[in-house]
Write an enzyme that holds these catalytic residues in place. Structure first.
Site, short mmCIF file in Angstrom:
data_model
loop_
_atom_site.label_atom_id
_atom_site.label_comp_id
_atom_site.label_asym_id
_atom_site.label_seq_id
_atom_site.Cartn_x
_atom_site.Cartn_y
_atom_site.Cartn_z
N HIS A 1 0.87 -1.18 0.00
CA HIS A 1 0.00 0.00 0.00
C HIS A 1 0.92 1.24 0.00
CE1 HIS A 1 -2.77 2.97 1.85
NE2 HIS A 1 -3.76 2.17 1.52
N CYS B 1 -4.87 2.54 -3.58
CA CYS B 1 -3.63 3.06 -2.98
C CYS B 1 -2.50 2.05 -3.14
CB CYS B 1 -3.80 3.42 -1.50
SG CYS B 1 -5.07 4.64 -1.23
#
Ligand code: PLP
Length: 419
Positions: A136, A377
């Protein structure tokens, strides 16, 4: 497939009463666009049970005060509840000492704390930070910032077409130059469960410190930081049935001890003069300013809730739900699942030929189904699979096979609309 970490000894089925659990989450009876809500976006943020909502409400009604500071009863209550959450988080992770739990705003906050308070002090030019291609952005950008500040460089473990880490390449990347390994326990974009215990042991052979991003693991897997032997472990409360603004980072005491705060302020000092400040003991020295007291109390309540429903039974139930969803959705012609690792948790990312994931998300929403469409993300993961975005259904123990059926039927409808 049921992850080894949650499989029961002897393989017997574990009872899990999903109807009873659903009744604990008031929002699940919501009607959206005239349809019953089908909430398949828990990897983004989970819904909250009544006991968590009530714990926060009770705090504001009966205990609202600042912590650690005042001599009055309400402050004593607030401090007790806040410190109680720390103890519950320590037990949740099997950390030996609650003082090794720093309460944070969430995973991002925890990783930035380690990057700045540990990385910025101890990294120098020529040192290496090893990340993985699955991370992430929260476990990439803080390391890029500290790499720029210190002259360290970043190495990235590649992934295969199933979305699994290339562990041979990982071993090759490790060297005496490796000072930090930062790896996700479970990928948010693909659901891959990484073999972090083995990776931690390998990193330790070259003397590296390992941070595990547990944002997607904490809601689904049993976690034992002593058994993992990780140096740091971070998670966010809001993904595990607690309020936004709550979370923790665990750190080994000897590492936390040698970290200077990266934020200064109230509540983190023993004494202050204009000449010299002496920091407070752990963990307070790393918790500057008034924290999100109600949210952390809510985190404590969420941990109680998870313990009360049985984490192992919930994990077995979720694994079966993911197996069923994978079977149903992958059988639809034109759908391609992105992320087919052998060991996965609760995430089903997919694309449909010639239909943008945002269009999929919008049509599903009209039918009451909440999924996430986008890059999650995790832009490097999207680049690796050569897609701009995916649609992602993510499951929690409050979802049902009937909801998966609604999802599958609506995906078929999406394909019809665009054909
Ligand atoms: C794997 C992973 N790491 C880190 C984060 C960041 O969590 P937060 O925004 O709660 O700090 C997320 C959030 O989606 C995540 O899925």
């Amino acid at each position: 497939m049921i992850p080894a970490a949650v499989r029961q000894s002897g393989g017997q089925a574990v009872a899990f009463d999903v109807a009873k659990v659903r009744a604990d989450f008031p929002i699940l009876s919501e009607i959206v666009h005239g349809k019953p809500l089908v909430y398949l976006d828990s990897a983004n943020t989970s819904q909250k049970p009544l006991s968590v909502i009530k714990a926060m409400d009770d705090y504001y009604r009966h205990a609202n005060a600042n912590i650690h500071r005042a001599t009055h009863l309400l402050s004593e209550r607030a401090t007790g509840l806040y410190e109680g959450a720390r103890k519950k988080a320590a037990a949740f992770l099997n950390a030996a000492d609650p003082h090794t739990i720093v309460l944070t705003k969430g995973t991002t906050d925890g990783i930035n704390l380690v990057a700045q308070s540990y990385g910025r002090t101890y990294l120098t030019s020529g040192d290496e930070i090893v990340l993985s291609w699955l991370e992430h952005h929260s476990n990439i950008v803080p390391w890029q910032i500290v790499a720029q500040q210190t002259g360290a460089t970043i190495k990235v473990v590649p992934i295969n077409d199933a979305g699994e880490l290339d562990l041979e390449e990982y071993r090759r990347l490790l060297s005496p130059r490796t000072k930090i390994v930062a790896v996700g326990h479970v990928s948010n974009a693909l659901g891959t469960i990484n073999p972090v215990k083995q990776m931690i042991a390998q990193a330790h052979t070259v003397g590296a410190v390992v941070l595990v991003d547990g944002a997607q693991a904490a809601p689904h897997l049993p976690i034992d930081v002593q058994d993992l032997d990780c140096d740091f472990y971070a998670f966010s409360g809001h993904k595990m049935y607690a309020p936004t603004g709550s979370g923790i980072i665990y750190g080994k005491a000897e590492l936390l001890e040698k970290m200077d705060p990266f934020q200064g302020g109230g509540d983190m000092i023993k004494s202050v003069t204009f000449e010299k400040t002496v920091y407070a003991e752990l963990p307070n020295k790393l918790e500057a300013g008034t924290p999100a007291i109600a949210s952390q109390i809510g985190l404590g309540a969420a941990i109680d809730y998870l313990n009360s429903i049985g984490r192992e039974a919930a994990a077995v139930y979720e694994a079966e739900l993911l197996r069923y969803a994978t079977e149903r959705v992958s059988a639809i012609e034109g759908v391609r699942i992105i992320g087919t690792a052998r060991n996965k948790a609760s995430v089903l990312s997919f694309v449909i030929d010639d239909i943008h994931p945002h269009d999929i998300g919008t049509i599903l929403d009209q039918e009451g189904i909440a999924v996430r469409a986008g890059h999650h993300c995790a832009q490097p993961v999207m680049q690796r699979f050569n897609v701009p975005a995916t649609a992602r259904a993510s499951f929690a123990f409050y979802n049902t096979k009937e909801e998966v059926d609604v999802l599958a039927r609506t995906i078929e409808r999406v394909i019809e609309i665009f054909s």
